[in-house]
Design a protein around this motif. Structure first.
Motif, PDB file in Angstrom:
ATOM      1  N   HIS A  32       2.021  10.985   5.593  1.00  0.00           N
ATOM      2  CA  HIS A  32       2.932   9.856   5.659  1.00  0.00           C
ATOM      3  C   HIS A  32       2.510   8.890   6.746  1.00  0.00           C
ATOM      4  O   HIS A  32       1.975   9.300   7.765  1.00  0.00           O
ATOM      5  CB  HIS A  32       4.323  10.409   5.977  1.00  0.00           C
ATOM      6  CG  HIS A  32       5.392   9.793   5.153  1.00  0.00           C
ATOM      7  ND1 HIS A  32       6.099   8.712   5.582  1.00  0.00           N
ATOM      8  CD2 HIS A  32       5.886  10.134   3.943  1.00  0.00           C
ATOM      9  CE1 HIS A  32       6.989   8.389   4.658  1.00  0.00           C
ATOM     10  NE2 HIS A  32       6.882   9.243   3.646  1.00  0.00           N
ATOM     11  N   GLN A  33       2.792   7.632   6.548  1.00  0.00           N
ATOM     12  CA  GLN A  33       2.411   6.616   7.537  1.00  0.00           C
ATOM     13  C   GLN A  33       3.032   6.903   8.902  1.00  0.00           C
ATOM     14  O   GLN A  33       2.400   6.740   9.928  1.00  0.00           O
ATOM     15  CB  GLN A  33       2.855   5.229   7.057  1.00  0.00           C
ATOM     16  CG  GLN A  33       2.369   4.091   7.938  1.00  0.00           C
ATOM     17  CD  GLN A  33       2.511   2.745   7.249  1.00  0.00           C
ATOM     18  OE1 GLN A  33       3.162   2.624   6.231  1.00  0.00           O
ATOM     19  NE2 GLN A  33       1.864   1.739   7.811  1.00  0.00           N
ATOM     20  N   ASP A  34       4.297   7.371   8.895  1.00  0.00           N
ATOM     21  CA  ASP A  34       4.919   7.664  10.195  1.00  0.00           C
ATOM     22  C   ASP A  34       5.055   9.166  10.438  1.00  0.00           C
ATOM     23  O   ASP A  34       5.939   9.599  11.160  1.00  0.00           O
ATOM     24  CB  ASP A  34       6.273   6.947  10.337  1.00  0.00           C
ATOM     25  CG  ASP A  34       7.068   6.999   9.053  1.00  0.00           C
ATOM     26  OD1 ASP A  34       6.732   7.841   8.208  1.00  0.00           O
ATOM     27  OD2 ASP A  34       8.009   6.212   8.895  1.00  0.00           O
TER      28      ASP A  34
ATOM     29  N   LYS B 192       0.834  -1.208   0.000  1.00  0.00           N
ATOM     30  CA  LYS B 192       0.000   0.000   0.000  1.00  0.00           C
ATOM     31  C   LYS B 192       0.870   1.261   0.000  1.00  0.00           C
ATOM     32  O   LYS B 192       0.661   2.177  -0.797  1.00  0.00           O
ATOM     33  CB  LYS B 192      -0.919   0.015   1.231  1.00  0.00           C
ATOM     34  CG  LYS B 192      -1.891  -1.162   1.270  1.00  0.00           C
ATOM     35  CD  LYS B 192      -2.823  -1.082   2.460  1.00  0.00           C
ATOM     36  CE  LYS B 192      -2.125  -1.264   3.802  1.00  0.00           C
ATOM     37  NZ  LYS B 192      -1.515  -2.594   3.981  1.00  0.00           N
ATOM     38  N   THR B 193       1.842   1.272   0.899  1.00  0.00           N
ATOM     39  CA  THR B 193       2.724   2.436   0.967  1.00  0.00           C
ATOM     40  C   THR B 193       3.498   2.592  -0.340  1.00  0.00           C
ATOM     41  O   THR B 193       3.658   3.700  -0.866  1.00  0.00           O
ATOM     42  CB  THR B 193       3.686   2.289   2.166  1.00  0.00           C
ATOM     43  OG1 THR B 193       2.914   2.197   3.361  1.00  0.00           O
ATOM     44  CG2 THR B 193       4.621   3.479   2.259  1.00  0.00           C
ATOM     45  N   THR B 194       3.932   1.458  -0.868  1.00  0.00           N
ATOM     46  CA  THR B 194       4.646   1.486  -2.148  1.00  0.00           C
ATOM     47  C   THR B 194       3.771   2.091  -3.236  1.00  0.00           C
ATOM     48  O   THR B 194       4.210   2.938  -4.016  1.00  0.00           O
ATOM     49  CB  THR B 194       5.036   0.047  -2.535  1.00  0.00           C
ATOM     50  OG1 THR B 194       5.794  -0.517  -1.472  1.00  0.00           O
ATOM     51  CG2 THR B 194       5.832   0.020  -3.818  1.00  0.00           C
TER      52      THR B 194
ATOM     53  N   ALA C 157      -3.333   9.701   1.862  1.00  0.00           N
ATOM     54  CA  ALA C 157      -3.138   9.502   3.293  1.00  0.00           C
ATOM     55  C   ALA C 157      -2.817   8.038   3.565  1.00  0.00           C
ATOM     56  O   ALA C 157      -3.573   7.156   3.179  1.00  0.00           O
ATOM     57  CB  ALA C 157      -4.377   9.933   4.059  1.00  0.00           C
ATOM     58  N   ASP C 158      -1.653   7.830   4.194  1.00  0.00           N
ATOM     59  CA  ASP C 158      -1.210   6.469   4.480  1.00  0.00           C
ATOM     60  C   ASP C 158      -1.506   6.150   5.943  1.00  0.00           C
ATOM     61  O   ASP C 158      -0.877   6.702   6.832  1.00  0.00           O
ATOM     62  CB  ASP C 158       0.300   6.368   4.197  1.00  0.00           C
ATOM     63  CG  ASP C 158       0.743   4.922   4.017  1.00  0.00           C
ATOM     64  OD1 ASP C 158      -0.091   4.016   4.245  1.00  0.00           O
ATOM     65  OD2 ASP C 158       1.912   4.715   3.654  1.00  0.00           O
ATOM     66  N   GLU C 159      -2.468   5.292   6.180  1.00  0.00           N
ATOM     67  CA  GLU C 159      -2.886   4.936   7.545  1.00  0.00           C
ATOM     68  C   GLU C 159      -3.095   6.186   8.398  1.00  0.00           C
ATOM     69  O   GLU C 159      -2.485   6.327   9.457  1.00  0.00           O
ATOM     70  CB  GLU C 159      -1.826   4.047   8.232  1.00  0.00           C
ATOM     71  CG  GLU C 159      -1.481   2.790   7.491  1.00  0.00           C
ATOM     72  CD  GLU C 159      -2.555   1.696   7.612  1.00  0.00           C
ATOM     73  OE1 GLU C 159      -3.581   1.950   8.273  1.00  0.00           O
ATOM     74  OE2 GLU C 159      -2.357   0.627   7.027  1.00  0.00           O
TER      75      GLU C 159
HETATM   76 MG   LIG Z   1       2.346   1.010   4.698  1.00  0.00          MG
END
Ligand SMILES: [Mg+2]
Ligand SMILES: Nc1ncnc2c1ncn2[C@@H]1O[C@H](COP(=O)(O)OP(=O)(O)OP(=O)(O)O)[C@@H](O)[C@H]1O
Lengths: 251, 300
Positions: free
Chosen positions: A110-112, A66-68, A186-188
């Motif tokens: 970003h996810q983080d 997903k992030t990719t 939006a990632d997570e």
């Molecule tokens: Mg991810």
């Protein structure tokens, strides 16, 4: 090919037109895209068009890519084969400055939630304005309004390490939209917040979509997707077995 | 926009961009120190080059193609022998002109040693003949033989010959001075490149965030370049000042102009010192720019 047709109709005109996109032009377009890291192929034969003003969820097991996929969407990765077009331009032919300019039209959560830890929250939120050479002061009112909107006014001078997970995620969303981008990836975005907070974040994203923004949310929170489906016409994409599929009524 | 305007903009900088890149700690201190040390060394290398250059110029100017024939003879033969020597010289290949010094000129030559009161007329002084060579020069040994045959009291002193190696040595010294400056500049460039690379690597995360929110490479690079350039400029300014002070503390040049005491700067050459910090700034600018360009290209 997954065609996104869910540009919302509102008083007879599409919100996409309001958003300033040329009619018929997709914001992001994947054509038989494959991507592999050193470990082997992660995504293959992905074709997709994101219409302006559309709302998508992206799901799939952890590690499915997903992030990719999102990174391919904003030019942080170049596909190993096939082509990705960003606002009509092939990322392969874009130089680094073109990518930088395109990113001002794409807000990324970003996810983080990466922030600059030596800057205050307010300065972090204004960073996209700063790096694009716009005086942050001119947009001070805008910035204040935005912080109120994500409920962070009281935390304006806090440093990022002092923020809670939910505050960081709201801040990441605020930073992603301060440039008034056409697309929000939006990632997570609800990765480490409670149900109530995730509902608030979702409401913010739905509001943005009503303003005409194209939204793509990567999540494996099926509850969130179900909650959204009652409020917005959203499509759910799932990465499964390296392919991108349209998820059906099983949700 | 004029070049001056761009330099001014660069120096004033963008306070926001400056804030976005966190303090770069030891790498910047390393840059200040290397620029300062480099400037200090360059001051001496420059002084050495300039002094050696002055020495070489003076010796070669004064002695360029000049020689002396000295005639010692009983006073009644003096005029005849002088005439004979002049004849020999006029017919020697490689001699451009030959001229007997008059009494006043000889007095001027001796005054530093014996004072102006000297009654030359009463002393059995040798007659001096000043010889100017052509560019090819004459054959010293051949001339000596001819003079010995025809003018018994003549002695040829072609001092240009024995001083020539000294002039060459001074010339080499000057070259070595410039070579040292070049090496110091290259070493400083290498040092600042390393420092800038370390700073960029330490800030990879910051750079990634800035790229994520749409910063151009030039914007990010500028923040680093500005920081390193200004610090190098400052460090080199201090180093230059200390070097100049140390030079001024050397004993001042005496009349005889010994080599060591002549090591200071003279006149307009002091202005060259102003160029040292500028040079350091330019070196830092280029080094950081290259380092930033390389690092940024490897990030998405
Ligand atoms: Mg991810
Ligand atoms: N830079 C990289 N180099 C090599 N492998 C990578 C790289 N980035 C991700 N991967 C691998 O690719 C796979 C997919 O990663 P990705 O982050 O896209 O998954 P994801 O669907 O977002 O997972 P999650 O739900 O846990 O966030 C993972 O197995 C991961 O280890």
């Amino acid at each position: 090919m997954i065609e996104s047709t869910c540009a919302l109709r509102h008083n007879g005109e599409t919100l996409a037109e309001k958003a300033g996109n040329r009619k018929g032009r997709s914001v992001i377009e994947f054509e038989t895209v494959a991507h592999s890291y050193s470990g082997g192929e992660l995504l293959s034969d992905v074709s997709l068009r994101l219409a302006p003003g559309s709302f998508h969820f992206l799901t799939g097991p952890s590690g499915s890519g997903k992030t990719t996929f999102l990174k391919l969407c904003y030019g942080a990765l170049v596909p190993t084969s096939g082509s990705v077009r960003l606002f009509g331009e092939d990322v392969r032919t874009m130089n680094r400055d073109d990518i930088a300019l395109a990113r001002r039209r794409v807000g990324v959560v970003h996810q983080d939630c990466q922030f600059l830890d030596h800057l205050s929250l307010r300065e972090n939120l204004a960073l996209p304005l700063t790096v694009s050479g716009q005086e942050a002061l001119d947009d001070d009112a805008n910035l204040k309004e935005l912080m109120g909107w994500v409920g962070l006014t009281a935390r304006a001078e806090a440093m990022p390490p002092e923020l809670s997970g939910g505050e960081r995620q709201r801040a990441a969303l605020a930073r992603a939209i301060i440039m008034s981008p056409e697309v929000i990836l939006a990632d997570e975005p609800t990765g480490n917040v409670d149900w109530e907070m995730s509902q608030r974040l979702l409401t913010l994203l739905i509001e943005l979509n009503r303003m005409g923004k194209t939204i793509m949310i990567a999540t494996h929170d099926l509850g969130l997707i179900r909650a959204a489906k009652n409020q917005v016409q959203a499509r759910v994409l799932r990465i499964s077995g390296r392919r991108l599929q349209l998820a059906g009524a099983d949700l | 926009m004029s070049a001056f305007q761009s330099i001014l903009d660069f120096a004033i900088g963008d306070a926001q961009a400056e804030r976005a890149v966190p303090p770069t700690g030891f790498t910047v201190r390393l840059t200040v120190f290397s620029a300062g040390a480099m400037a200090f060394l360059v001051v001496f290398a420059l002084a050495l080059s300039l002094a050696a250059g002055r020495l070489a110029d003076r010796w070669s100017d004064e002695l360029a193609r000049s020689a002396t024939v000295r005639i010692s003879a009983p006073s009644e033969q003096m005029a005849a022998q002088t005439e004979a020597a002049l004849n020999v010289l006029r017919t020697t290949q490689g001699v451009q002109s030959a001229r007997a010094l008059n009494l006043q000129e000889q007095r001027d030559l001796l005054a530093p040693w014996f004072g102006p009161e000297l009654a030359l007329e009463t002393l059995p002084l040798p007659q001096m003949i000043e010889v100017i060579e052509t560019a090819q020069g004459f054959d010293g040994d051949g001339l000596r033989l001819r003079l010995a045959g025809e003018v018994p009291g003549a002695v040829l002193d072609n001092h240009a010959r024995w001083r020539a190696p000294l002039v060459a040595a001074a010339g080499s010294l000057r070259l070595l001075g410039w070579l040292s400056i070049l090496l110091i500049v290259l070493a400083t460039g290498a040092m600042i490149t390393l420092a800038a690379n370390a700073a960029l690597a330490a800030n990879a995360q910051v750079i990634a965030v800035m790229r994520l929110v749409g910063a151009r490479d030039s914007y990010i690079a500028q923040a680093f370049m500005r920081r390193f350039t200004l610090r190098a400029l400052g460090g080199a300014g201090v180093g230059t000042l200390l070097g100049a002070l140390a030079l001024m503390l050397l004993p001042s040049a005496s009349q005889e102009g010994g080599f060591l005491t002549g090591l200071g700067f003279q006149g307009a050459h002091w202005l060259l010192l102003l160029l040292i910090p500028v040079l350091a700034g330019v070196v830092a600018f280029i080094a950081t720019r290259l380092a930033a360009r390389n690092t940024l290209r490897s990030l998405t």
